[in-house]
Design an enzyme around this catalytic site. Structure first.
Site, PDB file in Angstrom:
ATOM      1  CE  LYS A  22       3.951   1.429 -16.812  1.00 38.37           C
ATOM      2  NZ  LYS A  22       5.321   1.743 -15.910  1.00 38.37           N
ATOM      3  CG  ASN A  23       4.438  -1.999 -13.746  1.00 36.68           C
ATOM      4  OD1 ASN A  23       5.048  -0.398 -14.505  1.00 36.68           O
ATOM      5  ND2 ASN A  23       3.707  -1.404 -12.639  1.00 36.68           N
ATOM      6  NE  ARG A  93       9.937   7.316  -9.136  1.00 31.22           N
ATOM      7  CZ  ARG A  93      10.297   7.850  -8.983  1.00 31.22           C
ATOM      8  NH1 ARG A  93      11.321   8.669  -8.866  1.00 31.22           N
ATOM      9  NH2 ARG A  93      11.629   6.994  -7.271  1.00 31.22           N
ATOM     10  CB  CYS A 117       7.297  10.868  -9.246  1.00 30.86           C
ATOM     11  SG  CYS A 117       6.463  10.032  -9.963  1.00 30.86           S
ATOM     12  NE  ARG A 122       6.939   6.048  -7.616  1.00 26.86           N
ATOM     13  CZ  ARG A 122       6.909   5.543  -8.921  1.00 26.86           C
ATOM     14  NH1 ARG A 122       6.250   6.509  -9.978  1.00 26.86           N
ATOM     15  NH2 ARG A 122       7.037   4.437  -8.919  1.00 26.86           N
ATOM     16  CG  ASP A 308      -0.126   1.665 -11.265  1.00 24.54           C
ATOM     17  OD1 ASP A 308       0.552   2.351 -10.380  1.00 24.54           O
ATOM     18  OD2 ASP A 308       1.099   0.512 -11.326  1.00 24.54           O
ATOM     19  NE  ARG A 400       6.268   6.627 -18.535  1.00 25.57           N
ATOM     20  CZ  ARG A 400       5.652   6.978 -17.366  1.00 25.57           C
ATOM     21  NH1 ARG A 400       5.262   8.183 -16.861  1.00 25.57           N
ATOM     22  NH2 ARG A 400       6.163   5.380 -16.373  1.00 25.57           N
TER      23      ARG A 400
HETATM   24  C1  UD1 Z   1       6.259  -0.359  -8.500  1.00 27.42           C
HETATM   25  C2  UD1 Z   1       5.247   0.022 -10.102  1.00 27.42           C
HETATM   26  C3  UD1 Z   1       3.983   1.056 -10.262  1.00 27.42           C
HETATM   27  C4  UD1 Z   1       3.699   1.056  -9.040  1.00 27.42           C
HETATM   28  C5  UD1 Z   1       4.216   0.665  -7.664  1.00 27.42           C
HETATM   29  C6  UD1 Z   1       3.606   0.348  -6.581  1.00 27.42           C
HETATM   30  C7  UD1 Z   1       6.955  -0.520 -11.594  1.00 27.42           C
HETATM   31  C8  UD1 Z   1       7.992   0.127 -12.823  1.00 27.42           C
HETATM   32  N1  UD1 Z   1       6.314   0.173 -11.280  1.00 27.42           N
HETATM   33  O1  UD1 Z   1       6.771   0.758  -8.076  1.00 27.42           O
HETATM   34  O2  UD1 Z   1       3.907   0.970 -10.716  1.00 27.42           O
HETATM   35  O3  UD1 Z   1       2.464   2.132  -8.652  1.00 27.42           O
HETATM   36  O4  UD1 Z   1       5.399  -0.012  -7.698  1.00 27.42           O
HETATM   37  O5  UD1 Z   1       2.518  -0.747  -7.076  1.00 27.42           O
HETATM   38  O6  UD1 Z   1       7.178  -1.489 -11.358  1.00 27.42           O
HETATM   39  N2  UD1 Z   1       8.748   3.505  -0.575  1.00 27.42           N
HETATM   40  C9  UD1 Z   1       9.535   4.255  -0.420  1.00 27.42           C
HETATM   41  N3  UD1 Z   1      11.462   3.828  -0.317  1.00 27.42           N
HETATM   42  C10 UD1 Z   1      12.154   2.951  -1.097  1.00 27.42           C
HETATM   43  C11 UD1 Z   1      11.101   2.536  -1.884  1.00 27.42           C
HETATM   44  C12 UD1 Z   1       9.724   3.348  -2.159  1.00 27.42           C
HETATM   45  O7  UD1 Z   1       9.578   4.591   0.842  1.00 27.42           O
HETATM   46  O8  UD1 Z   1      13.021   3.168  -1.216  1.00 27.42           O
HETATM   47  C13 UD1 Z   1       7.796   3.818  -0.605  1.00 27.42           C
HETATM   48  C14 UD1 Z   1       7.232   4.323  -1.648  1.00 27.42           C
HETATM   49  O9  UD1 Z   1       7.421   6.033  -2.025  1.00 27.42           O
HETATM   50  C15 UD1 Z   1       6.211   4.374  -2.598  1.00 27.42           C
HETATM   51  C16 UD1 Z   1       6.067   2.716  -1.214  1.00 27.42           C
HETATM   52  O10 UD1 Z   1       7.167   2.401  -0.812  1.00 27.42           O
HETATM   53  O11 UD1 Z   1       5.053   4.900  -0.949  1.00 27.42           O
HETATM   54  C17 UD1 Z   1       5.744   1.782  -2.881  1.00 27.42           C
HETATM   55  O12 UD1 Z   1       6.407   2.259  -3.387  1.00 27.42           O
HETATM   56  P1  UD1 Z   1       7.327   0.730  -4.493  1.00 27.42           P
HETATM   57  O13 UD1 Z   1       6.708  -0.283  -4.777  1.00 27.42           O
HETATM   58  O14 UD1 Z   1       9.173   1.039  -4.342  1.00 27.42           O
HETATM   59  O15 UD1 Z   1       7.061   1.709  -6.225  1.00 27.42           O
HETATM   60  P2  UD1 Z   1       8.163   1.402  -7.283  1.00 27.42           P
HETATM   61  O16 UD1 Z   1       8.720   0.326  -7.806  1.00 27.42           O
HETATM   62  O17 UD1 Z   1       8.932   2.592  -7.890  1.00 27.42           O
END
Ligand code: UD1
Length: 464
Positions: A22-23, A93, A117, A122, A308, A400
């Site tokens: 999925k990711n 998201r 969320c 996030r 995850d 989902r």
């Molecule tokens: C993706 C995955 C999700 C997984 C996560 C962490 C997809 C669609 N989803 O989510 O299943 O749980 O990676 O492996 O691929 N953060 C910030 N600022 C930002 C972005 C992130 O502070 O701009 C923080 C987040 O709050 C979190 C960490 O960084 O604590 C990692 O988040 P991120 O890797 O961005 O998660 P997603 O890409 O949303």
């Protein structure tokens, strides 16, 4: 809304096959926006999240079609629409993955901020920081990100944050950087296999991205991008979930179609707990031990234990002998599953970004409520291993992100029935017999009303 009725305590024996990730599927579908022509994607799982992103892409003028052979075919047009609306983005998201491709390809993007969320705060500040560094003008107005760039220019970008790298943030910046003049470097880029899969997809189209799978990426922008065919990598989170299911429910489960190199941390943790895991090619054979050993684990960016599967490990460790500590360094508030697991007898205490688990050997069936995708997987695994019957409500979370999970598990011996949920105002609770109540010295007239699920109805015979 559906719920699951699960009769626990049945060992899992046989073979299950992992679906496409999925990711990886979601950012790659969004990245199809940058190509000229028709992209063909194979191995895209049939999930609610995929349907939601397909709707977002159609709203941006793309033609998205699922063919009889399962391939997802995406065709770009001259459409210049750039609005990803709140109504769609709030459902998922990962819709934010269209931001980079839209900005790069169409020079403009208006994407709703995803909002709250269940697994914690996030933000997308790092996505915006990376896009701004490439020259985009970005404002936030009325809940939307407005991004504009007549011209993107290569830059040196550090994408690390307080919680490590960002997976979808790296995807967004990559998809814009391939349009930037000159060279872009990204430090502290996410190394997750899903980012590598996206990078390979973009490179096949004509992009020049080096360093995939490392925290240092180098992108030479401005090359022509033509649509290609691509097969999505296997879902390592689904694979891990199935392996943990085998370890919890007992029996001997063969999980086919996985990439073991993506699962080193998970395999190592399971083996340390005493689970027998044999890897042959793309198959893992999981043999549940008589007794599980406790273990301390920490969810970290790849190649660490994925956040995850943190909830699924918590369910597993609640059955192990001794004390375990589970820490989540990525989403330090991702513990909504704990109170529900405790309803099934788990002995867990939360301490900041950790949960401390006193293993109890056997869980007991109960009525529980899923709060998010991976929490629902953890509850399902706990229900498979528990003594007695469980009801899991709000399984739409599971739909989902897991393709036909209950069918796959039922094929190897599980007993999961999907039924229409009751209106949430109606109680779904256990009926205790006089014999069960006697030691508690409770009058049976005080016992909760009979559960509606005792008839074990099926979807075609909804509960009345
Ligand atoms: C993706 C995955 C999700 C997984 C996560 C962490 C997809 C669609 N989803 O989510 O299943 O749980 O990676 O492996 O691929 N953060 C910030 N600022 C930002 C972005 C992130 O502070 O701009 C923080 C987040 O709050 C979190 C960490 O960084 O604590 C990692 O988040 P991120 O890797 O961005 O998660 P997603 O890409 O949303």
């Amino acid at each position: 809304m559906d719920m699951f009725v699960v009769r626990g305590g049945r060992p899992l024996r046989g073979r299950v096959t992992v679906s496409g990730a999925k990711n990886a599927a979601l950012p790659i579908m969004a990245a199809a926006l940058v190509a000229n022509g028709t992209t063909v994607l194979r191995g895209i799982p049939d999930l609610v999240d995929v349907t939601t992103l397909s709707s977002v892409l159609r709203s941006l003028g793309m033609n998205v079609e699922r063919k009889a052979d399962g391939a997802l075919v995406l065709t770009t047009s001259d459409d210049q629409r750039c609005l990803a609306d709140y109504e769609l983005v709030r459902r998922m998201r990962a819709s934010v993955c269209v931001l980079g491709p839209l900005l790069g390809r169409r020079g403009r993007a208006c994407v709703s901020l995803p909002g709250g969320c269940n697994i914690g705060h996030r933000p997308i500040d790092l996505h915006l920081k990376g896009l701004r560094a490439l020259g985009a003008q970005i404002t936030i107005d009325r809940g939307y990100v407005f991004a504009r760039a007549d011209r993107l220019v290569g830059a040196d970008i550090y994408l690390g944050g307080s919680f490590g790298s960002t997976v979808t943030g790296t995807c967004n910046v990559l998809c814009a950087a391939i349009f930037a003049e000159g060279v872009t470097t990204i430090s502290a880029a996410a190394c997750e296999p899903e980012v590598v899969d996206l990078g390979r997809f973009l490179n096949a189209m004509g992009a020049r991205i080096e360093g995939l799978g490392t925290p240092h990426l180098r992108i030479e922008g401005g090359h022509e991008l033509n649509a290609v065919e691509h097969t999505i990598i296997p879902d390592r989170i689904e694979a891990a979930t199935l392996m943990i299911a085998g370890a919890m429910a007992g029996g001997r489960l063969q999980v086919d179609g996985l990439d073991p190199s993506h699962l080193s941390a998970v395999i190592d943790a399971l083996r340390t707990m005493g689970v027998g895991i044999e890897i042959t090619g793309r198959t893992a054979t999981v043999v549940a031990p008589e007794r599980l050993r406790s273990l301390d684990i920490t969810a970290l960016p790849y190649p660490g234990i994925p956040t995850d599967v943190q909830a699924q490990f918590t369910a597993l460790l609640s059955m192990a002998e001794g004390i375990s500590v589970v820490t989540d360094k990525i989403f330090p508030d991702r513990f909504m599953h704990i109170p529900e697991l405790m309803r099934m007898g788990a002995n867990v205490r939360r301490e900041g970004a950790s949960s401390i688990i006193g293993g109890i050997g056997t869980l007991t069936g109960a009525c529980v409520m899923a709060s998010d995708l991976r929490a629902s997987a953890a509850l399902l695994l706990a229900a498979l291993a528990a003594d007695g019957e469980s009801v899991i409500r709000r399984v739409y979370h599971l739909d989902r992100g897991y393709e036909q999970l209950e069918q796959k598990l039922n094929q190897v011996g599980a007993d999961i029935v999907r039924v229409d949920d009751l209106p949430e105002t109606m109680p779904v609770s256990l009926q205790l017999s006089d014999e069960e109540l006697r030691p508690l010295a409770i009058d049976s007239s005080d016992s909760p009303p009979p559960p509606k699920f005792l008839k074990r109805p099926t979807k075609s015979a909804p509960v009345t």
